[in-house]
Motif scaffolding. Structure first.
Motif, PDB file in Angstrom:
ATOM      1  N   GLU A 131      -4.987  -5.794   0.362  1.00  0.00           N
ATOM      2  CA  GLU A 131      -4.905  -5.921   1.814  1.00  0.00           C
ATOM      3  C   GLU A 131      -5.984  -5.072   2.484  1.00  0.00           C
ATOM      4  O   GLU A 131      -6.608  -5.519   3.423  1.00  0.00           O
ATOM      5  CB  GLU A 131      -3.531  -5.451   2.320  1.00  0.00           C
ATOM      6  CG  GLU A 131      -2.416  -6.401   2.030  1.00  0.00           C
ATOM      7  CD  GLU A 131      -2.315  -7.512   3.050  1.00  0.00           C
ATOM      8  OE1 GLU A 131      -2.132  -7.243   4.248  1.00  0.00           O
ATOM      9  OE2 GLU A 131      -2.423  -8.675   2.639  1.00  0.00           O
ATOM     10  N   SER A 132      -6.181  -3.853   2.015  1.00  0.00           N
ATOM     11  CA  SER A 132      -7.139  -2.967   2.673  1.00  0.00           C
ATOM     12  C   SER A 132      -8.569  -3.189   2.184  1.00  0.00           C
ATOM     13  O   SER A 132      -9.506  -2.750   2.836  1.00  0.00           O
ATOM     14  CB  SER A 132      -6.735  -1.501   2.510  1.00  0.00           C
ATOM     15  OG  SER A 132      -6.557  -1.155   1.167  1.00  0.00           O
TER      16      SER A 132
ATOM     17  N   TRP B  62      -1.783  -3.110  -0.864  1.00  0.00           N
ATOM     18  CA  TRP B  62      -1.724  -4.366  -1.597  1.00  0.00           C
ATOM     19  C   TRP B  62      -0.656  -5.259  -0.974  1.00  0.00           C
ATOM     20  O   TRP B  62       0.160  -4.799  -0.186  1.00  0.00           O
ATOM     21  CB  TRP B  62      -1.331  -4.110  -3.051  1.00  0.00           C
ATOM     22  CG  TRP B  62      -2.221  -3.216  -3.828  1.00  0.00           C
ATOM     23  CD1 TRP B  62      -2.166  -1.854  -3.885  1.00  0.00           C
ATOM     24  CD2 TRP B  62      -3.298  -3.606  -4.679  1.00  0.00           C
ATOM     25  NE1 TRP B  62      -3.142  -1.373  -4.727  1.00  0.00           N
ATOM     26  CE2 TRP B  62      -3.849  -2.428  -5.219  1.00  0.00           C
ATOM     27  CE3 TRP B  62      -3.849  -4.821  -5.034  1.00  0.00           C
ATOM     28  CZ2 TRP B  62      -4.920  -2.437  -6.104  1.00  0.00           C
ATOM     29  CZ3 TRP B  62      -4.920  -4.840  -5.915  1.00  0.00           C
ATOM     30  CH2 TRP B  62      -5.439  -3.654  -6.435  1.00  0.00           C
ATOM     31  N   ALA B  63      -0.622  -6.512  -1.402  1.00  0.00           N
ATOM     32  CA  ALA B  63       0.446  -7.426  -1.001  1.00  0.00           C
ATOM     33  C   ALA B  63       0.904  -8.223  -2.209  1.00  0.00           C
ATOM     34  O   ALA B  63       0.088  -8.771  -2.940  1.00  0.00           O
ATOM     35  CB  ALA B  63      -0.024  -8.372   0.097  1.00  0.00           C
TER      36      ALA B  63
ATOM     37  N   THR C 288       4.022  -6.009   1.518  1.00  0.00           N
ATOM     38  CA  THR C 288       2.935  -5.044   1.349  1.00  0.00           C
ATOM     39  C   THR C 288       3.464  -3.763   0.709  1.00  0.00           C
ATOM     40  O   THR C 288       4.631  -3.401   0.876  1.00  0.00           O
ATOM     41  CB  THR C 288       2.254  -4.711   2.692  1.00  0.00           C
ATOM     42  OG1 THR C 288       3.216  -4.192   3.588  1.00  0.00           O
ATOM     43  CG2 THR C 288       1.603  -5.934   3.283  1.00  0.00           C
TER      44      THR C 288
ATOM     45  N   HIS D 224       5.650 -12.331   1.749  1.00  0.00           N
ATOM     46  CA  HIS D 224       4.472 -11.460   1.714  1.00  0.00           C
ATOM     47  C   HIS D 224       4.953 -10.015   1.878  1.00  0.00           C
ATOM     48  O   HIS D 224       5.377  -9.618   2.962  1.00  0.00           O
ATOM     49  CB  HIS D 224       3.550 -11.861   2.873  1.00  0.00           C
ATOM     50  CG  HIS D 224       2.233 -11.183   2.882  1.00  0.00           C
ATOM     51  ND1 HIS D 224       1.109 -11.744   2.319  1.00  0.00           N
ATOM     52  CD2 HIS D 224       1.842 -10.001   3.388  1.00  0.00           C
ATOM     53  CE1 HIS D 224       0.076 -10.936   2.493  1.00  0.00           C
ATOM     54  NE2 HIS D 224       0.510  -9.876   3.132  1.00  0.00           N
TER      55      HIS D 224
END
Length: 93
Positions: A27-28, A63-64, A88, A86
């Motif tokens: 995600e990041s 993360w996801a 995270t 979803h």
């Protein structure tokens, strides 16, 4: 979740719900896609998957976990009937 350490995930689903696809994505920052393979241990009522996150330069990487589900009462299930979950989470050093 620690990285470079194997982790077992557990998931309990209703009987009429099945996993179609599952993956972990960054995600990041982009880290590619890590496929997640779920299995049901004999005699259990849950699914489990073993995952291993690689090291990242970000010490607090986000993360996801993405899981796509289908419901067996939708006959025949189509792409529009599938639901994505979803979730995270963050890895640490």
């Amino acid at each position: 979740m620690p990285f470079e350490t194997p982790v077992t995930l557990y998931l309990k689903l209703p009987e009429n719900v099945a996993i179609v696809a599952s993956e972990i994505v960054g995600e990041s920052m982009y880290m590619g896609r890590i496929p997640v393979f779920w299995s049901q241990p004999e005699g259990s009522d849950y699914q489990q998957a073993d995952v291993y996150l690689g090291a990242c330069t970000d010490p607090q990487m986000v993360w996801a976990l993405r899981i796509q589900f289908t419901h067996s009462e939708v006959n025949p299930p189509s792409e529009s009937d599938r639901i994505w979950l979803h979730l995270t989470f963050q890895s640490h050093r």
